[in-house]
Design an enzyme around this catalytic site. Structure first.
Site, PDB file in Angstrom:
ATOM      1  N   ASP A 139     -11.329  12.949  13.514  1.00 21.71           N
ATOM      2  CA  ASP A 139     -12.146  13.175  14.709  1.00 21.71           C
ATOM      3  C   ASP A 139     -11.949  14.598  15.225  1.00 21.71           C
ATOM      4  O   ASP A 139     -10.946  15.241  14.917  1.00 21.71           O
ATOM      5  CB  ASP A 139     -11.722  12.185  15.807  1.00 21.71           C
ATOM      6  CG  ASP A 139     -12.198  10.774  15.501  1.00 21.71           C
ATOM      7  OD1 ASP A 139     -13.083  10.622  14.646  1.00 21.71           O
ATOM      8  OD2 ASP A 139     -11.669   9.839  16.128  1.00 21.71           O
ATOM      9  N   LYS A 195     -17.962  13.733  16.698  1.00 21.43           N
ATOM     10  CA  LYS A 195     -19.313  13.819  17.266  1.00 21.43           C
ATOM     11  C   LYS A 195     -19.165  14.574  18.577  1.00 21.43           C
ATOM     12  O   LYS A 195     -18.723  14.011  19.572  1.00 21.43           O
ATOM     13  CB  LYS A 195     -19.893  12.432  17.520  1.00 21.43           C
ATOM     14  CG  LYS A 195     -19.843  11.541  16.302  1.00 21.43           C
ATOM     15  CD  LYS A 195     -20.272  10.140  16.677  1.00 21.43           C
ATOM     16  CE  LYS A 195     -19.834   9.122  15.664  1.00 21.43           C
ATOM     17  NZ  LYS A 195     -18.386   8.857  15.657  1.00 21.43           N
ATOM     18  N   MET A 203     -12.189   8.948  29.059  1.00 27.27           N
ATOM     19  CA  MET A 203     -13.549   9.503  29.094  1.00 27.27           C
ATOM     20  C   MET A 203     -14.153   9.398  30.497  1.00 27.27           C
ATOM     21  O   MET A 203     -15.212   8.793  30.688  1.00 27.27           O
ATOM     22  CB  MET A 203     -14.441   8.770  28.072  1.00 27.27           C
ATOM     23  CG  MET A 203     -13.940   8.918  26.653  1.00 27.27           C
ATOM     24  SD  MET A 203     -14.703   7.748  25.526  1.00 27.27           S
ATOM     25  CE  MET A 203     -13.785   6.249  25.861  1.00 27.27           C
TER      26      MET A 203
HETATM   27  C1  LIG Z   1     -12.683   8.416  22.291  1.00 26.53           C
HETATM   28  S1  LIG Z   1     -11.337   8.286  23.388  1.00 26.53           S
HETATM   29  C2  LIG Z   1     -10.021   8.113  22.254  1.00 26.53           C
HETATM   30  C3  LIG Z   1      -8.771   7.585  22.880  1.00 26.53           C
HETATM   31  C4  LIG Z   1      -7.621   7.559  21.889  1.00 26.53           C
HETATM   32  N1  LIG Z   1      -7.863   6.576  20.867  1.00 26.53           N
HETATM   33  C5  LIG Z   1      -6.277   7.289  22.556  1.00 26.53           C
HETATM   34  O1  LIG Z   1      -5.673   6.237  22.307  1.00 26.53           O
HETATM   35  O2  LIG Z   1      -5.798   8.154  23.302  1.00 26.53           O
HETATM   36  C6  LIG Z   1     -11.177   9.973  23.910  1.00 26.53           C
HETATM   37  C7  LIG Z   1     -10.592  10.054  25.310  1.00 26.53           C
HETATM   38  O3  LIG Z   1      -9.180   9.890  25.267  1.00 26.53           O
HETATM   39  C8  LIG Z   1      -8.585  10.676  26.274  1.00 26.53           C
HETATM   40  N2  LIG Z   1      -7.673  11.639  25.633  1.00 26.53           N
HETATM   41  C9  LIG Z   1      -7.431  11.790  24.320  1.00 26.53           C
HETATM   42  N3  LIG Z   1      -6.486  12.725  24.113  1.00 26.53           N
HETATM   43  C10 LIG Z   1      -6.124  13.170  25.327  1.00 26.53           C
HETATM   44  C11 LIG Z   1      -5.188  14.135  25.787  1.00 26.53           C
HETATM   45  N4  LIG Z   1      -4.406  14.838  24.943  1.00 26.53           N
HETATM   46  N5  LIG Z   1      -5.076  14.338  27.126  1.00 26.53           N
HETATM   47  C12 LIG Z   1      -5.825  13.637  28.001  1.00 26.53           C
HETATM   48  N6  LIG Z   1      -6.727  12.707  27.631  1.00 26.53           N
HETATM   49  C13 LIG Z   1      -6.873  12.484  26.312  1.00 26.53           C
HETATM   50  C14 LIG Z   1      -9.711  11.360  27.020  1.00 26.53           C
HETATM   51  O4  LIG Z   1     -10.082  10.542  28.108  1.00 26.53           O
HETATM   52  C15 LIG Z   1     -10.791  11.393  25.977  1.00 26.53           C
HETATM   53  O5  LIG Z   1     -12.077  11.512  26.561  1.00 26.53           O
END
Ligand SMILES: C[S@@+](CC[C@H](N)C(=O)[O-])C[C@H]1O[C@@H](n2cnc3c(N)ncnc32)[C@H](O)[C@@H]1O
Length: 258
Positions: free
Chosen positions: A35, A57, A172
């Site tokens: 991703d 995406k 998100m």
């Molecule tokens: C499609 S979701 C995936 C979540 C991922 N599977 C997880 O367990 O963290 C993407 C969202 O995860 C959050 N996210 C992922 N990495 C992050 C980070 N390093 N810091 C803050 N939020 C994060 C944000 O809200 C982002 O919009």
């Protein structure tokens, strides 16, 4: 003979937070499909002979469809290749794992899931603020702020009243904090509850901003990826971490001596 697909969690972005299993699989993979949120420093750990492809995406504009990702995994596996499908955080949290697992099962492809550190746990560790606290938060609720694009009218963030002793982790969250505030207020969250936005948790650019819910529309949060945490357990972030840690240490000392 078919190969195998591994749905692997890459964690929040720091290569040090990969699991040992994730690292071993990356080092031996034939194909890596990752991703956008997975940083180059982690992708670079893949075997030099692996075919590495970004299947992210960006900005809601698909470069590759979800069906295209399924086809890539299935085709590669049917050629006998070992495929690592690398997802940010944990693959089972807001990561379309259900669709990918269904597609692989229907195609009779062997699959294994390797957990990763989800953004919420990375944020908690980086701030040194627990998501649960027996004095204030005995429940943890994970919410997706943005919904699948094929839903014409997105449902409310929460229907009914949110429990008072819960910490909400909003993945998100979008950038419309006024709308988010209205949704939280209509779910019964009090105006003085703390709201904390953690940007790029567990990376060198990590940034933490906090306000009370009544002032949420004024929040100047850092860049995406952004996680919003809501609840009484976040009060200590507004009060200042030093104060919080001193409180925790005195409570621990009291426990030891009394
Ligand atoms: C499609 S979701 C995936 C979540 C991922 N599977 C997880 O367990 O963290 C993407 C969202 O995860 C959050 N996210 C992922 N990495 C992050 C980070 N390093 N810091 C803050 N939020 C994060 C944000 O809200 C982002 O919009």
């Amino acid at each position: 003979m078919n190969g195998k697909v591994y749905l692997v969690g890459a964690g929040p972005g720091d290569p040090e937070l990969l699991t040992v299993r994730a690292l071993r699989l990356l080092e031996t993979a034939d194909v890596v499909l990752h991703d956008d949120l997975v940083p180059d420093a982690i992708v670079a750990l893949a075997s030099k002979r692996a075919l590495v492809t970004s299947v992210g995406k960006r900005c809601g504009r698909p470069r590759i469809t979800q069906a295209g990702i399924h086809a890539l995994m299935i085709d590669s596996s049917r050629r006998g290749l070992m495929v690592v499908r690398l997802k940010s955080g944990d693959p089972m949290v807001f990561g379309r794992a259900a669709e990918e697992l269904n597609a692989l099962r229907e195609a009779a492809i062997e699959v294994e899931v390797v957990p990763g550190v989800s953004a919420m746990f990375a944020a908690a560790a980086a701030m040194q603020v627990p998501m649960t606290d027996r004095r204030t938060a005995s429940k943890l609720i994970l919410i997706a702020g943005q919904h699948a694009a094929d839903k014409s009218a997105p449902p409310p963030l929460w229907s009914g009243t949110l429990p008072e002793d819960a910490t909400l982790a909003i993945y998100m969250p979008g950038r419309d904090f006024a709308a988010l505030a209205r949704e939280l207020r209509s779910a019964g969250v009090a105006g003085d509850v703390a709201v904390v936005a953690v940007s790029k948790a567990a990376t060198p650019e990590q940034r933490v901003d906090g306000v009370r819910l009544s002032e949420l529309e004024t929040l100047q949060a850092g860049a995406a990826p952004l996680l919003v945490l809501v609840g009484r357990a976040m009060d200590c972030v507004l009060a200042g971490q030093g104060e919080h840690l001193i409180e925790e240490l005195s409570a621990a000392a009291e426990g030891l001596h009394g």
